[in-house]
Scaffold this motif. Structure first.
Motif, short mmCIF file in Angstrom:
data_model
loop_
_atom_site.label_atom_id
_atom_site.label_comp_id
_atom_site.label_asym_id
_atom_site.label_seq_id
_atom_site.Cartn_x
_atom_site.Cartn_y
_atom_site.Cartn_z
N SER A 127 -7.53 4.97 1.85
CA SER A 127 -6.33 5.35 2.58
C SER A 127 -5.08 5.11 1.74
O SER A 127 -4.07 5.78 1.92
CB SER A 127 -6.24 4.59 3.91
OG SER A 127 -5.92 3.25 3.67
N MET A 128 -5.15 4.16 0.80
CA MET A 128 -4.01 3.94 -0.09
C MET A 128 -3.93 5.02 -1.17
O MET A 128 -2.88 5.25 -1.75
CB MET A 128 -4.12 2.57 -0.76
CG MET A 128 -3.97 1.41 0.17
SD MET A 128 -2.39 1.35 0.96
CE MET A 128 -1.39 0.69 -0.35
N VAL A 130 -3.91 8.11 -0.88
CA VAL A 130 -3.07 9.25 -0.49
C VAL A 130 -1.71 9.18 -1.16
O VAL A 130 -1.13 10.20 -1.51
CB VAL A 130 -2.88 9.27 1.04
CG1 VAL A 130 -2.21 10.54 1.48
CG2 VAL A 130 -4.18 9.07 1.74
N TYR A 131 -1.21 7.93 -1.32
CA TYR A 131 0.14 7.78 -1.86
C TYR A 131 0.27 8.40 -3.25
O TYR A 131 1.32 8.95 -3.57
CB TYR A 131 0.52 6.30 -1.91
CG TYR A 131 0.71 5.73 -0.55
CD1 TYR A 131 1.64 6.29 0.31
CD2 TYR A 131 -0.05 4.68 -0.09
CE1 TYR A 131 1.81 5.80 1.57
CE2 TYR A 131 0.11 4.17 1.17
CZ TYR A 131 1.04 4.74 1.99
OH TYR A 131 1.20 4.25 3.25
N ALA A 134 0.80 12.09 -2.52
CA ALA A 134 2.02 12.39 -1.78
C ALA A 134 3.27 12.09 -2.62
O ALA A 134 4.20 12.91 -2.69
CB ALA A 134 2.05 11.58 -0.49
N LEU A 135 3.25 10.94 -3.31
CA LEU A 135 4.43 10.56 -4.11
C LEU A 135 4.55 11.45 -5.34
O LEU A 135 5.66 11.80 -5.75
CB LEU A 135 4.34 9.09 -4.52
CG LEU A 135 4.48 8.10 -3.37
CD1 LEU A 135 4.34 6.69 -3.88
CD2 LEU A 135 5.80 8.29 -2.66
N LEU A 150 2.56 17.50 0.56
CA LEU A 150 2.62 17.54 2.03
C LEU A 150 1.28 17.91 2.62
O LEU A 150 0.76 17.25 3.52
CB LEU A 150 3.64 18.60 2.45
CG LEU A 150 5.02 18.12 2.84
CD1 LEU A 150 5.87 19.31 3.19
CD2 LEU A 150 4.90 17.20 4.03
N SER A 153 -1.28 15.10 2.18
CA SER A 153 -1.19 13.93 3.05
C SER A 153 -1.57 14.30 4.47
O SER A 153 -2.28 13.53 5.14
CB SER A 153 0.19 13.27 2.98
OG SER A 153 1.18 14.21 2.79
N ALA A 154 -1.15 15.48 4.94
CA ALA A 154 -1.52 15.90 6.30
C ALA A 154 -3.04 16.00 6.42
O ALA A 154 -3.65 15.53 7.38
CB ALA A 154 -0.87 17.24 6.62
N ILE A 157 -4.72 12.46 6.34
CA ILE A 157 -4.56 11.73 7.60
C ILE A 157 -5.52 12.30 8.63
O ILE A 157 -6.21 11.57 9.34
CB ILE A 157 -3.11 11.84 8.12
CG1 ILE A 157 -2.13 11.21 7.15
CG2 ILE A 157 -2.99 11.16 9.46
CD1 ILE A 157 -0.71 11.56 7.47
#
Lengths: 393, 166
Positions: A127-128, A130-131, A134-135, A150, A153-154, A157
């Protein structure tokens, strides 16, 4: 205590080396598999059968000019690939490759560390992850990268929910969160694997986990974050050289993690499909024997010019490995390792097979599929499983 | 070893927490907040509450903050412009902060006797099993009430989103 530290350091070095080499060669395997599915040869020029291609790729990626586009957010732009590859590497620490073995009189697990929350640890690391994506999408200051970040990350999730629910049901059957004990509850034969084990076979959970795993790793048919016909290269459009390679490595490392998780949760980890008393310890030798003989046969009837020289070598290596599996000295750790790698490898092959055959989803289909189909089915599966586990225990 | 790790992660947590407020760009603040959540998880782990630590990373650092960042990306929020502080803030800000910290120190000193010290790893009820048992026996009613509350919140979100569509 000192012995523990030394053994741990050796294990970390071995696992890191093997894992990174495997990731590099996974790329070669993937190109070969897809090429053969599409009736092409794949990499063939660098080394025999293109076997040195990963090495060439690594050299190319390291020596390429490292571009830093202007107008990027520098700290986050540099931080994103780092976090992506770190989080992907972290998960391997709790994955067991085999049972407890004795090396030179010292007992050790074929695993870096056995956490009693191993499954949660992997979920946390993924789950970490994703950053990173996304970043990267945001820090690149590029509209395509932003859209890719975007979307990613969507998507992550959304698919994390059915994935977590699919993981929960085999955990209910096995009644533990430690990955090592999880495999221990599935020992015996194929009917004890969680995918077939009563009270409720977890075949549905297995399929949901695989589908969600495809989405979590941004692979075809869920590779919308890098859909090249819409977004150039998605979140890593602005990255070059080793920073680009880190995202690539992270993707393949995540693939390895998802495959090994599927193996551990549903397919009995390093356990053989049936007991060694009925000859399951001869299977690896048989497989490598057939592979070696096939290579030797093709070397005798070469289809291409170089085959006369390369295929006998492969044949002899395969026959040697077949012989190695018969040595009682190494059987205790080689056989579990074989079964673990074989099961993980089959799932990894499935990843590549799907990539070569399926088209990409449309974005609304992707979201609708996760929330309107996968999530309710996973929930229902969890309900039925927990009810039956409570009923029969 | 435990004390060193505690100090390192406590400092990271405090510095990140201050950074959340100081940064002008929402993304930088959000990333600092992830740092706070992550170091808090390590502190839980040091105390021996491994399930809480994992849940902290999965729920707060993983899910909640990803949603924050997702919304910031979606709105493409820019850096906030700093306006000059008002006269009252300039005059009373620092004294009030010192007073608040002093009060906190005073109450912590009064409420928690010095004879009881923190033992790293001393908390034994932190396994997934212990937390699960506590949730479904001792704290069953609060747990179920919370889930109903969350369900109502989800229903509310759906109602609000539907209104927007019409």
């Amino acid at each position: 205590m000192d012995a523990f530290i030394v053994i741990s350091l050796i294990k970390i070095a071995v696992v890191a080396f093997v894992l990174l080499t495997a990731v590099a060669y996974l790329q070669w395997v993937e190109r070969k598999v897809i090429a053969h599915i599409q009736l092409r040869m794949g990499p063939y020029r660098v080394g025999p059968h293109g076997l040195l291609q990963p090495l060439a790729d690594v050299i190319k990626l390291i020596t390429k000019e490292d571009m830093m586009p202007s107008y990027v957010n520098k700290p986050l732009y540099l931080f994103a690939p780092f976090i992506a590859v770190c989080m992907a590497l972290l998960s391997i620490a709790v994955i067991p490759f085999g049972p407890t073995i004795t090396v030179f009189g010292y007992q050790t697990n074929m695993q870096l560390t056995d956490l009693n929350i191993g499954v949660l640890y992997i979920l946390a690391a993924s789950s970490m992850g994703v950053y990173g994506i996304a970043l990267a999408g945001w820090a690149s200051n590029n509209k395509y990268a932003l859209l890719g970040g975007l979307r990613s990350s969507a998507q992550m999730i959304s698919y994390e929910l059915p994935m977590a629910l699919a993981i929960a049901s085999p955990l209910l059957v096995s009644n533990t969160l430690s990955l090592k004990e999880l495999v221990g509850t599935q020992s015996g034969n194929i009917l004890h694997w969680n995918i077939l084990h009563g009270p409720f076979p977890q075949i549905i959970a297995f399929l949901i986990f695989l589908i969600a795993g495809f989405a979590e790793t941004n692979r075809v048919p869920f590779d919308l974050p890098e859909a090249e016909n819409e977004l150039v290269a998605g979140f890593h459009t602005e990255y070059s050289s080793m920073k680009f390679a880190s995202f690539f490595m992270a993707e393949y490392l995540n693939m390895v993690t998802v495959s090994s998780m599927a193996t551990l949760l549903f397919l009995g980890g390093w356990e053989a499909p049936w007991p060694a008393a009925y000859g399951s310890n001869l299977i690896p030798s048989a497989i490598f024997l057939v592979a070696g003989l096939t290579a030797l046969y093709h070397a005798a009837n070469p289809a291409r010019k170089m085959d006369k020289y390369t295929l006998p070598v492969f044949g002899i290596v395969f026959l040697g490995i077949a012989g190695l599996f018969l040595l009682p000295l190494v059987q205790s750790w080689l056989l579990p390792l074989f079964w673990f790698c074989a099961k993980t490898g089959v799932i990894l092959f499935f990843f590549m097979w799907v990539r070569a055959t399926l088209p990409r989803f449309r974005y609304d289909q992707l979201m609708g599929f996760a929330w309107k189909f996968l999530f309710p089915v996973a929930m229902l599966n969890l309900l039925v499983t927990s009810f039956l586990v409570a009923w029969f225990s | 070893m435990d004390v060193i790790l505690f100090l390192i992660f406590a400092i990271i947590a405090v510095v990140s927490a201050i950074n959340v407020v100081v940064q002008t760009h929402p993304i930088s603040s959000a990333v600092s907040l992830i740092g706070v959540m992550g170091s808090l998880a390590v502190l839980y782990l040091l105390l021996g509450a491994e399930f809480i630590a994992a849940a902290q990373v999965i729920v707060y650092a993983g899910a909640v903050m990803v949603l924050f960042i997702f919304v910031i990306l979606l709105l493409n929020a820019g850096a906030e412009t700093k306006r000059g502080r008002s006269f009252m803030v300039q005059l009373l800000g620092v004294p009030l902060l010192i007073a608040l910290l002093g009060l906190l120190v005073f109450f912590v000193d009064r409420l928690f006797p010095r004879s009881v010290t923190v033992h790293f790893g001393g908390f034994s009820g932190g396994s997934a099993q212990a937390v699960g048992r506590a949730l479904f026996t001792t704290y069953l009613l609060p747990f179920e009430v919370t889930s109903i509350l969350i369900l109502i919140a989800i229903l509310g979100a759906i109602v609000l989103a539907r209104k927007e569509l019409d």
